[in-house]
Design a protein around this motif. Structure first.
Motif, short mmCIF file in Angstrom:
data_model
loop_
_atom_site.label_atom_id
_atom_site.label_comp_id
_atom_site.label_asym_id
_atom_site.label_seq_id
_atom_site.Cartn_x
_atom_site.Cartn_y
_atom_site.Cartn_z
N ALA A 126 5.73 -10.00 0.41
CA ALA A 126 5.68 -11.30 0.62
C ALA A 126 4.97 -11.87 1.79
CB ALA A 126 7.17 -11.98 0.51
N LEU A 127 5.36 -11.10 2.92
CA LEU A 127 5.09 -10.90 4.28
C LEU A 127 3.39 -10.73 4.57
CD1 LEU A 127 8.05 -9.31 6.30
CD2 LEU A 127 7.39 -11.79 6.18
N ALA A 128 2.88 -9.53 3.79
CA ALA A 128 1.63 -9.30 3.39
C ALA A 128 0.90 -10.47 3.14
CB ALA A 128 1.53 -7.99 3.09
N GLN A 129 1.25 -10.91 1.97
CA GLN A 129 0.47 -11.99 1.29
C GLN A 129 0.48 -13.36 1.95
OE1 GLN A 129 2.42 -12.61 -2.50
NE2 GLN A 129 1.84 -10.67 -3.29
N ALA A 130 1.45 -13.51 2.90
CA ALA A 130 1.13 -14.74 4.01
C ALA A 130 0.38 -14.50 5.17
CB ALA A 130 2.72 -14.93 4.48
N GLY A 131 -0.23 -13.32 5.12
CA GLY A 131 -1.19 -12.91 6.19
C GLY A 131 -0.61 -12.32 7.57
N ILE A 132 0.72 -12.00 7.42
CA ILE A 132 1.40 -11.58 8.72
C ILE A 132 1.20 -9.93 8.76
CG2 ILE A 132 3.71 -11.30 9.74
CD1 ILE A 132 4.65 -13.71 8.43
N GLN A 133 0.78 -9.57 9.82
CA GLN A 133 0.62 -7.93 10.23
C GLN A 133 1.97 -7.43 10.31
OE1 GLN A 133 -3.60 -8.07 12.72
NE2 GLN A 133 -1.62 -8.30 13.91
N LEU A 134 2.18 -6.10 9.91
CA LEU A 134 3.50 -5.70 9.88
C LEU A 134 3.59 -4.29 10.48
CD1 LEU A 134 4.23 -6.32 5.84
CD2 LEU A 134 5.16 -7.78 7.92
N ILE A 135 4.43 -4.09 11.26
CA ILE A 135 4.89 -2.83 11.84
C ILE A 135 6.20 -2.36 11.33
CG2 ILE A 135 5.52 -1.72 14.23
CD1 ILE A 135 3.99 -4.02 15.55
N PRO A 184 3.72 0.54 1.49
CA PRO A 184 3.35 0.59 0.13
C PRO A 184 1.87 0.50 -0.06
CG PRO A 184 5.23 -0.77 0.27
CD PRO A 184 4.88 -0.18 1.60
N PRO A 185 1.26 1.00 -0.86
CA PRO A 185 -0.23 0.97 -1.01
C PRO A 185 -0.74 -0.36 -1.10
CG PRO A 185 0.60 2.48 -2.80
CD PRO A 185 1.62 1.80 -2.26
N GLN A 186 0.06 -1.54 -1.69
CA GLN A 186 -0.41 -2.75 -1.88
C GLN A 186 -0.40 -3.63 -0.62
OE1 GLN A 186 1.98 -1.32 -3.21
NE2 GLN A 186 3.78 -2.73 -3.47
N ILE A 187 0.15 -3.15 0.47
CA ILE A 187 0.14 -3.85 1.58
C ILE A 187 -0.38 -3.26 3.01
CG2 ILE A 187 2.29 -5.04 0.97
CD1 ILE A 187 3.89 -3.48 2.91
N ALA A 188 -1.14 -1.97 2.47
CA ALA A 188 -1.85 -1.12 3.59
C ALA A 188 -2.65 -1.71 4.28
CB ALA A 188 -2.36 0.04 2.96
N ASN A 189 -3.43 -2.76 3.75
CA ASN A 189 -4.43 -3.41 4.92
C ASN A 189 -3.72 -4.43 5.94
OD1 ASN A 189 -6.36 -2.72 3.40
ND2 ASN A 189 -6.66 -4.19 1.92
N GLN A 190 -2.58 -4.78 5.63
CA GLN A 190 -1.73 -5.58 6.81
C GLN A 190 -0.66 -4.59 7.42
OE1 GLN A 190 -3.83 -8.53 6.41
NE2 GLN A 190 -1.91 -9.29 7.40
N TRP A 191 -0.68 -3.48 7.17
CA TRP A 191 0.22 -2.44 7.87
C TRP A 191 -0.66 -2.02 9.31
CZ3 TRP A 191 5.15 -1.71 6.23
CH2 TRP A 191 5.87 -0.96 6.94
N VAL A 192 0.09 -2.21 10.51
CA VAL A 192 -0.50 -1.78 11.60
C VAL A 192 -0.01 -0.51 12.10
CG1 VAL A 192 -0.32 -2.55 14.31
CG2 VAL A 192 -0.35 -4.42 12.57
N ALA A 193 1.13 -0.14 12.06
CA ALA A 193 1.67 1.38 12.27
C ALA A 193 2.95 1.37 11.78
CB ALA A 193 1.44 1.59 13.89
#
Length: 360
Positions: free
Chosen positions: A264-273, A279-288
């Motif tokens: 849900a956080l990734a779909q909202a465009g929030i970058q994640l640490i 998970p593969p489905q949110i890898a584009n929004q995963w910083v580190a």
């Protein structure tokens, strides 16, 4: 008329002289030496043929497999991800050194033989201190036991446990470094010392980079933002709170494990640490990923344990992995790595009591 007369003796002398000269000249009429007859032998052409090399079989020596044994004790209730990572690491190291490896999940079936070289254990405690005392010929390694004591054949990794305050501090610093206007936040679980330490560490890490962290344009909010997420809570409530406060980068500490929340956080465009592999489905929004480098410590201590050296005590250093270069540029990585080095060396402090989670 005059007449000359020669005495006969003169005549004889002349005859004798002529005779001697004739006799001396006879040898000169002969050939100057013996006649040499040259015999020409027919030429024989020799053909040299290189001998055909003979292949000689050379015996090669293949060492017999070692009978040495390494055992991992992982009782029911152990951390699944940690156990799987340890199994993979120990199996790889054992294969490299030619020793056998197995995992024991039941103490009743645990059998230590003279070939057992090393026993590694993860929580829950299988009675590692008693096992080490009863088997002094075997080296033991306790991974993540805060109350374990080092002995001659019992070594410890991470006796002080994890440092959520340091993880939070590094996450806060990283979030502030990569986020415009420092619009960052964290998901907190302040009902535990670890959750409180992570939140307070995050706040100090953000402030360490940007000071007052005042945004330049609306909304004028004091960052970082804290959103509580109790176990079993609604992920959408967290997303709405972060989005409503214009948060662009959020830290998800290790205690918050909810795939639905991450998605849900990734779909909202929030970058994640976060922690671990995303998970593969949110890898584009995963910083580190920020975590404890347990496997690095195991690799470091492995050869010494196999050599029979015991009584070692290693801390678990922080690691920064799963870096997304699209969100975390090389220049910013060098900046964060420098702070990580200083944090581990003690030059930078998290400002948080790791036992209580309170600010110092």
């Amino acid at each position: 008329m005059s007449c000359s007369y020669r005495h006969p003796q003169h005549r004889y002398r002349n005859y004798l002289l002529v005779t001697v000269l004739i006799l001396l000249g006879l040898p000169a009429c002969r050939s100057g030496g013996p006649v040499v007859t040259s015999v020409i032998s027919p030429t024989v052409a020799l053909t040299l043929t290189q001998p055909t090399p003979v292949e000689v079989a050379v015996a090669t020596f293949t060492p017999a497999p070692s009978s040495a044994q390494v055992i991992l004790i992982a009782l029911p209730g152990s951390d699944i991800a940690k156990t799987a990572a340890l199994q993979a690491t120990l199996s790889e190291l054992a294969e490299q050194d030619g020793v056998s490896f197995e995992t024991a999940t039941d103490l009743d079936r645990l059998l230590l033989t003279p070939d057992t070289r090393l026993v590694v254990a993860v929580p829950p405690d299988p009675g590692i201190a008693d096992l080490a005392a009863a088997n002094p010929q075997v080296q033991f390694l306790a991974e993540g036991f805060p109350d374990a004591q080092v002995t001659s054949n019992l070594s410890i990794i991470g006796a002080g446990g994890e440092r959520p305050d340091q993880q939070g501090f590094l996450a806060g610093y990283l979030a502030a470094v990569i986020t415009q206007d420092w619009r960052v936040g964290t998901i907190s679980q302040t009902d535990s010392p670890a959750g409180k330490a992570a939140s307070n560490g995050f706040a100090n890490g953000v402030i360490f980079f940007c000071g007052l962290c005042r945004p330049a344009y609306p909304p004028f909010i004091q960052y970082p933002v804290f959103v509580d997420f109790p176990p079993g809570g609604d992920p959408q409530v967290v997303v709405d709170a972060l989005v409503g406060n214009a948060v662009k980068t959020a830290y998800v500490p290790p205690g918050v494990v909810d795939v639905a929340l991450l998605e849900a956080l990734a779909q909202a465009g929030i970058q994640l640490i976060g922690n671990g592999e995303p998970p593969p489905q949110i890898a584009n929004q995963w910083v580190a990923s920020i975590g404890m480098d347990e496997m690095g410590s195991v690799r470091q201590i492995w050869p010494r344990l196999l050599a029979g050296e015991g009584g070692l005590n290693l801390s678990m250093p922080l690691s920064l992995g799963e870096r997304n270069a699209a969100l975390f540029s090389p220049g910013r990585q060098r900046l964060v790595d420098r702070v990580l080095t200083d944090l581990l060396a003690g030059y930078v402090d998290s400002g948080v009591d790791p036992q209580t989670g309170d600010m110092r």
